[in-house]
Design a protein around this motif. Structure first.
Motif, PDB file in Angstrom:
ATOM      1  N   ALA A   7       0.842  -1.194   0.000  1.00  0.00           N
ATOM      2  CA  ALA A   7       0.000   0.000   0.000  1.00  0.00           C
ATOM      3  C   ALA A   7       0.879   1.245   0.000  1.00  0.00           C
ATOM      4  O   ALA A   7       1.732   1.415   0.864  1.00  0.00           O
ATOM      5  CB  ALA A   7      -0.907  -0.009   1.214  1.00  0.00           C
ATOM      6  N   PHE A   8       0.672   2.113  -1.004  1.00  0.00           N
ATOM      7  CA  PHE A   8       1.351   3.399  -1.059  1.00  0.00           C
ATOM      8  C   PHE A   8       0.294   4.480  -1.188  1.00  0.00           C
ATOM      9  O   PHE A   8      -0.800   4.237  -1.717  1.00  0.00           O
ATOM     10  CB  PHE A   8       2.293   3.483  -2.269  1.00  0.00           C
ATOM     11  CG  PHE A   8       3.489   2.583  -2.156  1.00  0.00           C
ATOM     12  CD1 PHE A   8       4.581   2.941  -1.390  1.00  0.00           C
ATOM     13  CD2 PHE A   8       3.514   1.375  -2.833  1.00  0.00           C
ATOM     14  CE1 PHE A   8       5.683   2.111  -1.297  1.00  0.00           C
ATOM     15  CE2 PHE A   8       4.614   0.537  -2.736  1.00  0.00           C
ATOM     16  CZ  PHE A   8       5.701   0.903  -1.962  1.00  0.00           C
ATOM     17  N   PRO A   9       0.589   5.681  -0.721  1.00  0.00           N
ATOM     18  CA  PRO A   9      -0.336   6.787  -0.969  1.00  0.00           C
ATOM     19  C   PRO A   9      -0.605   6.911  -2.468  1.00  0.00           C
ATOM     20  O   PRO A   9       0.256   6.604  -3.289  1.00  0.00           O
ATOM     21  CB  PRO A   9       0.429   8.009  -0.432  1.00  0.00           C
ATOM     22  CG  PRO A   9       1.378   7.445   0.580  1.00  0.00           C
ATOM     23  CD  PRO A   9       1.765   6.095   0.050  1.00  0.00           C
ATOM     24  N   VAL A  10      -1.782   7.353  -2.820  1.00  0.00           N
ATOM     25  CA  VAL A  10      -2.148   7.462  -4.230  1.00  0.00           C
ATOM     26  C   VAL A  10      -1.232   8.453  -4.925  1.00  0.00           C
ATOM     27  O   VAL A  10      -1.096   9.608  -4.495  1.00  0.00           O
ATOM     28  CB  VAL A  10      -3.618   7.908  -4.378  1.00  0.00           C
ATOM     29  CG1 VAL A  10      -3.965   8.108  -5.850  1.00  0.00           C
ATOM     30  CG2 VAL A  10      -4.535   6.868  -3.756  1.00  0.00           C
ATOM     31  N   PHE A  11      -0.583   8.000  -6.001  1.00  0.00           N
ATOM     32  CA  PHE A  11       0.299   8.876  -6.755  1.00  0.00           C
ATOM     33  C   PHE A  11      -0.551   9.886  -7.517  1.00  0.00           C
ATOM     34  O   PHE A  11      -1.501   9.525  -8.198  1.00  0.00           O
ATOM     35  CB  PHE A  11       1.157   8.058  -7.720  1.00  0.00           C
ATOM     36  CG  PHE A  11       2.215   8.870  -8.425  1.00  0.00           C
ATOM     37  CD1 PHE A  11       3.288   9.381  -7.723  1.00  0.00           C
ATOM     38  CD2 PHE A  11       2.123   9.118  -9.782  1.00  0.00           C
ATOM     39  CE1 PHE A  11       4.262  10.127  -8.359  1.00  0.00           C
ATOM     40  CE2 PHE A  11       3.090   9.861 -10.437  1.00  0.00           C
ATOM     41  CZ  PHE A  11       4.175  10.365  -9.718  1.00  0.00           C
ATOM     42  N   PRO A  12      -0.243  11.182  -7.406  1.00  0.00           N
ATOM     43  CA  PRO A  12      -1.136  12.199  -7.971  1.00  0.00           C
ATOM     44  C   PRO A  12      -1.155  12.214  -9.497  1.00  0.00           C
ATOM     45  O   PRO A  12      -0.163  11.889 -10.155  1.00  0.00           O
ATOM     46  CB  PRO A  12      -0.559  13.513  -7.426  1.00  0.00           C
ATOM     47  CG  PRO A  12       0.881  13.207  -7.148  1.00  0.00           C
ATOM     48  CD  PRO A  12       0.912  11.776  -6.706  1.00  0.00           C
ATOM     49  N   ALA A 146       5.565   8.756  -0.897  1.00  0.00           N
ATOM     50  CA  ALA A 146       4.404   8.705  -1.791  1.00  0.00           C
ATOM     51  C   ALA A 146       4.751   8.119  -3.161  1.00  0.00           C
ATOM     52  O   ALA A 146       3.986   8.266  -4.101  1.00  0.00           O
ATOM     53  CB  ALA A 146       3.815  10.098  -1.959  1.00  0.00           C
ATOM     54  N   GLY A 147       5.901   7.460  -3.266  1.00  0.00           N
ATOM     55  CA  GLY A 147       6.295   6.909  -4.552  1.00  0.00           C
ATOM     56  C   GLY A 147       6.789   7.983  -5.488  1.00  0.00           C
ATOM     57  O   GLY A 147       7.096   9.110  -5.080  1.00  0.00           O
ATOM     58  N   ILE A 191       8.126   3.504  -6.622  1.00  0.00           N
ATOM     59  CA  ILE A 191       8.709   4.325  -7.682  1.00  0.00           C
ATOM     60  C   ILE A 191       8.796   3.494  -8.957  1.00  0.00           C
ATOM     61  O   ILE A 191       9.425   2.427  -8.972  1.00  0.00           O
ATOM     62  CB  ILE A 191      10.110   4.835  -7.294  1.00  0.00           C
ATOM     63  CG1 ILE A 191      10.033   5.668  -6.016  1.00  0.00           C
ATOM     64  CG2 ILE A 191      10.728   5.641  -8.438  1.00  0.00           C
ATOM     65  CD1 ILE A 191      11.386   6.028  -5.434  1.00  0.00           C
ATOM     66  N   ALA A 192       8.152   3.966 -10.009  1.00  0.00           N
ATOM     67  CA  ALA A 192       8.207   3.303 -11.306  1.00  0.00           C
ATOM     68  C   ALA A 192       9.224   4.011 -12.187  1.00  0.00           C
ATOM     69  O   ALA A 192       9.302   5.241 -12.194  1.00  0.00           O
ATOM     70  CB  ALA A 192       6.834   3.310 -11.974  1.00  0.00           C
ATOM     71  N   SER A 242       2.619   8.832 -15.427  1.00  0.00           N
ATOM     72  CA  SER A 242       1.287   8.931 -14.841  1.00  0.00           C
ATOM     73  C   SER A 242       1.012   7.809 -13.845  1.00  0.00           C
ATOM     74  O   SER A 242       1.696   6.785 -13.835  1.00  0.00           O
ATOM     75  CB  SER A 242       0.232   8.883 -15.949  1.00  0.00           C
ATOM     76  OG  SER A 242       0.128   7.567 -16.476  1.00  0.00           O
ATOM     77  N   PRO A 243      -0.024   7.958 -13.020  1.00  0.00           N
ATOM     78  CA  PRO A 243      -0.410   6.874 -12.116  1.00  0.00           C
ATOM     79  C   PRO A 243      -0.776   5.595 -12.858  1.00  0.00           C
ATOM     80  O   PRO A 243      -0.539   4.491 -12.352  1.00  0.00           O
ATOM     81  CB  PRO A 243      -1.626   7.456 -11.382  1.00  0.00           C
ATOM     82  CG  PRO A 243      -1.456   8.931 -11.463  1.00  0.00           C
ATOM     83  CD  PRO A 243      -0.816   9.186 -12.789  1.00  0.00           C
ATOM     84  N   ASP A 244      -1.342   5.717 -14.059  1.00  0.00           N
ATOM     85  CA  ASP A 244      -1.772   4.544 -14.822  1.00  0.00           C
ATOM     86  C   ASP A 244      -0.611   3.718 -15.365  1.00  0.00           C
ATOM     87  O   ASP A 244      -0.829   2.587 -15.817  1.00  0.00           O
ATOM     88  CB  ASP A 244      -2.651   4.980 -16.001  1.00  0.00           C
ATOM     89  CG  ASP A 244      -3.983   5.546 -15.552  1.00  0.00           C
ATOM     90  OD1 ASP A 244      -4.412   5.219 -14.431  1.00  0.00           O
ATOM     91  OD2 ASP A 244      -4.578   6.325 -16.317  1.00  0.00           O
TER      92      ASP A 244
END
Length: 263
Positions: A7-12, A146-147, A191-192, A242-244
């Motif tokens: 679980a990570f905070p939602v990446f904006p 937050a990634g 982190i991607a 992006s988050p996607d």
């Protein structure tokens, strides 16, 4: 049952703090514009072209953007750059490694001293500069909890070869490999890391090559009969950050209009 993801905070989606290296003109300018239009705050980095970087900054939508100069071939300067961006923007969510050296040095026609200098300069900026900025930004992202996203601008030349620019092709291949290593290492922190491999892009720096027979030959490399516009590459990078795009981490995305197909 599959193991659930950490679980990570939602990446904006928007409002992110974005550092684009080498953003004074060309693709870098298009990248900065794409993120700014998305509602992000952008740190426009330049190495020596301050006037052009100021023009990039002035053209960005929204506000809260900053201008930062540094020679990223110098590790200490790279550290000061990231420190300032993180301080002025309040952190770093996205790093786009775009800054690069690309000067001709065909092996059969280049004297040894020039050859050595070319390899030193390409390695210092294209590979080590990218590696150092990535480490510094990733450290900030990890601390933020937050990634984040790192997108590297590689090249089609890493796969098909660059006979007149061999150090460019080699360092871009190394950047692709670096990105894949970082993708694995940084995934536990949310982190991607992805890379894109563009073909020929119509920028001010190379527009002179698109005239006459050479231009016809370059456009003919793609079955679309043209080269890329900077905005097309920037759109793909915006998606990769992006988050996607989390599940695209580790990828090398070919953006060359089917001008080079690798297996």
């Amino acid at each position: 049952m599959s193991k659930s993801a950490p679980a990570f905070p939602v990446f904006p989606v928007t409002g992110r703090r974005v550092l684009v290296s080498g953003a004074s003109r060309g693709l870098g300018r298009a990248l900065a514009q794409a993120f700014a239009a998305n509602g992000d705050r952008v740190a426009v980095h330049y190495g020596s072209r301050r006037d052009e970087a100021e023009a990039t900054l002035a053209a960005l939508a929204g506000d809260g953007h900053i201008l930062v100069g540094a020679d990223i071939a110098d590790p200490a300067a790279a550290e000061r750059l990231v420190d300032r961006v993180a301080e002025d923007l309040g952190g770093i969510d996205v790093l786009v490694n775009n800054a690069a050296v690309n000067t001709p040095h065909p092996p059969a026609d280049t004297d040894y001293a020039t050859w050595v200098t070319a390899w030193r300069d390409h390695t210092a900026v294209n590979l080590l500069g990218t590696a150092n900025l990535s480490h510094l930004a990733a450290t900030r992202m990890i601390a933020g909890g937050a990634g984040g996203r790192i997108v590297n601008i590689g090249s089609r030349g890493a796969f098909r070869g660059e006979p007149d620019h061999p150090a460019y092709g080699a360092t871009k291949a190394a950047v692709h490999a670096l990105g894949q290593s970082l993708a694995v290492a940084l995934a536990p922190h949310g982190i991607a890391v992805a890379s894109v491999a563009p073909g020929f892009i119509d920028t001010d720096r190379v527009s002179h090559r698109l005239t006459g027979p050479e231009g016809d030959a370059i456009r003919a490399q793609s079955p679309f009969g043209r080269v890329a516009a900077p905005a097309e590459i920037a759109a793909a990078v915006l998606w990769a950050a992006s988050p996607d795009a989390l599940w695209a981490s580790g990828t090398i995305l070919d953006l060359n209009g089917a001008s080079y197909l690798r297996s």
